[in-house]
Every structure is written in C-alpha cells, then in structure tokens.
Design a protein around this motif. Structure first.
Motif, PDB file in Angstrom:
ATOM      1  N   ILE A 113     -11.652 -13.710  -4.486  1.00 42.18           N
ATOM      2  CA  ILE A 113     -10.374 -13.934  -5.177  1.00 42.18           C
ATOM      3  C   ILE A 113      -9.779 -15.274  -4.761  1.00 42.18           C
ATOM      4  O   ILE A 113      -9.361 -16.072  -5.597  1.00 42.18           O
ATOM      5  N   LYS A 152     -10.956  -6.005  -0.271  1.00 37.40           N
ATOM      6  CA  LYS A 152     -12.405  -5.887  -0.429  1.00 37.40           C
ATOM      7  C   LYS A 152     -13.003  -7.185  -0.973  1.00 37.40           C
ATOM      8  O   LYS A 152     -14.072  -7.614  -0.548  1.00 37.40           O
ATOM      9  N   TYR A 153     -12.305  -7.818  -1.922  1.00 39.52           N
ATOM     10  CA  TYR A 153     -12.812  -9.011  -2.583  1.00 39.52           C
ATOM     11  C   TYR A 153     -11.986 -10.256  -2.280  1.00 39.52           C
ATOM     12  O   TYR A 153     -11.990 -11.208  -3.046  1.00 39.52           O
ATOM     13  N   LYS A 154     -11.320 -10.252  -1.150  1.00 37.98           N
ATOM     14  CA  LYS A 154     -10.393 -11.329  -0.803  1.00 37.98           C
ATOM     15  C   LYS A 154     -11.030 -12.718  -0.870  1.00 37.98           C
ATOM     16  O   LYS A 154     -10.474 -13.635  -1.468  1.00 37.98           O
ATOM     17  N   LYS A 208      -1.765   0.964  -4.456  1.00 33.81           N
ATOM     18  CA  LYS A 208      -2.758   1.213  -3.413  1.00 33.81           C
ATOM     19  C   LYS A 208      -4.146   0.674  -3.803  1.00 33.81           C
ATOM     20  O   LYS A 208      -4.809   0.005  -3.015  1.00 33.81           O
ATOM     21  N   LEU A 209      -4.586   0.932  -5.025  1.00 34.59           N
ATOM     22  CA  LEU A 209      -5.896   0.466  -5.474  1.00 34.59           C
ATOM     23  C   LEU A 209      -5.963  -1.056  -5.559  1.00 34.59           C
ATOM     24  O   LEU A 209      -6.895  -1.667  -5.012  1.00 34.59           O
ATOM     25  N   PRO A 210      -4.989  -1.726  -6.223  1.00 36.79           N
ATOM     26  CA  PRO A 210      -5.075  -3.198  -6.262  1.00 36.79           C
ATOM     27  C   PRO A 210      -5.064  -3.841  -4.874  1.00 36.79           C
ATOM     28  O   PRO A 210      -5.763  -4.831  -4.648  1.00 36.79           O
ATOM     29  N   SER A 250      -6.202  -2.481  -2.045  1.00 30.01           N
ATOM     30  CA  SER A 250      -7.503  -2.271  -1.394  1.00 30.01           C
ATOM     31  C   SER A 250      -8.568  -3.166  -2.035  1.00 30.01           C
ATOM     32  O   SER A 250      -9.454  -3.669  -1.349  1.00 30.01           O
ATOM     33  N   LEU A 251      -8.485  -3.388  -3.358  1.00 31.20           N
ATOM     34  CA  LEU A 251      -9.423  -4.304  -4.024  1.00 31.20           C
ATOM     35  C   LEU A 251      -9.228  -5.742  -3.552  1.00 31.20           C
ATOM     36  O   LEU A 251     -10.196  -6.494  -3.396  1.00 31.20           O
ATOM     37  N   TYR A 252      -7.971  -6.129  -3.328  1.00 32.04           N
ATOM     38  CA  TYR A 252      -7.703  -7.474  -2.813  1.00 32.04           C
ATOM     39  C   TYR A 252      -8.426  -7.686  -1.482  1.00 32.04           C
ATOM     40  O   TYR A 252      -9.103  -8.691  -1.288  1.00 32.04           O
ATOM     41  N   LYS A 270       0.813  -1.211   0.000  1.00 32.87           N
ATOM     42  CA  LYS A 270       0.000   0.000   0.000  1.00 32.87           C
ATOM     43  C   LYS A 270       0.849   1.265   0.000  1.00 32.87           C
ATOM     44  O   LYS A 270       0.392   2.311  -0.419  1.00 32.87           O
TER      45      LYS A 270
END
Length: 164
Positions: free
Chosen positions: A39, A34-36, A26-28, A30-32, A20
C-alpha cells in the motif's frame, strides 16, 4: 498489531490501529497491516510520478528546457523523492549513518538508471522521429516506465527468496 510489529510501529500505524475498536473498520485496518508495504509503495509511487510531472512539465513548457534535459532533471527529483519515501515509510530503514545512506542511495538510483535510459530512448523516438507532442509522449512513455520499474523492482531488487 503484535509485539514484534510494535518495534517498528510509527505514529501513523498507531493512529490506524486505533480504528480497530470500530467493528466496521476492523477488516480494513487488518488489511492495511497485512499489505502495508505494498500500500505504501503504491501511494509513494503515485506521488513520485507527480513529482516527476511537476518538474518536467514546467521545465519543458514554460522554461523551454529541451525535453530530454527536462526529463533527466525530473528523473533526478523523482528518484530522490522515491528514495527518501521508500527508505522512511515503505521499507522503514532507520539507519542514517552517511556510509549506509550513500550505499542505499547508489543502489536505489542504479536500479532506476535502466528505466531512465529506456525513457530517454522512447522519448527521442516518439518526439524527434515520430513527431509526437513532447507532453503526450511523456505521458505515454511514463506508463511504460512505471510498468518497467515495477517489473525490475519485483524481479531484481525486491525478489523473494523462493524465486531466487
């Protein structure tokens, strides 16, 4: 990550979180987080399919095990692999009490028995009745079974409270 997430933080999560500090990542990152779960479910779903194929193809082609028996053995290996990976890395269930693990395993495998039956029936129809090559049939039927497993999991096993 916030404090609540910290209680379930794995070493891999900490490693991902360390990225981060780079603006581009930073975006990838935070997406990880959020959708861990999704994924990880997808990653281990692909690996489970590879386990299934890695058991089926040698048994059916090199050891000449009947394709339905090879498929059943591959299913057992894939379900055991999927159970362990889903327990530990997707849903992060950390209880290892034998009674709880056995209950989880029986429920997990029970949900997969429906797709095994569908897979066996479709393989029989395509190989024995339609005379399609067992390997091509396995690949085609696997696509149908992957979709079926997702739908069954989404609607029955992991349904959200708002849909129940």
């Amino acid at each position: 990550m916030n404090e609540k997430e910290n209680n379930k933080t794995t070493a891999f999560d900490k490693w991902v979180d360390s990225f981060k500090k780079y603006k581009l990542l930073k975006l990838p990152v935070s997406l990880y987080f959020k959708y861990k779960e999704i994924i990880m479910y997808l990653i281990f779903g692909v690996l489970t399919t590879l386990v299934d194929f890695a058991v089926y193809f040698p048994l059916a082609n090199f050891f000449h095990v009947h394709y339905l028996i090879a498929n059943t053995l591959a299913w057992i290996a894939a379900v055991l692999f999927a159970f362990v990976t889903n327990k530990l890395w997707v849903f992060e269930s950390r209880s290892f009490a034998p009674k709880i693990v056995l209950k989880e395993l029986v429920m997990f495998a029970g949900g997969r028995i429906v797709s095994l039956c569908v897979q066996q029936i479709l393989l029989y129809i395509t190989v024995d009745l339609a005379h399609i090559n067992k390997n091509i049939s396995k690949l085609a039927v696997s696509v149908i079974v992957i979709i079926l497993n997702y739908v069954l999991s989404k609607l029955l096993v992991f349904r959200s409270k708002k849909n129940s």
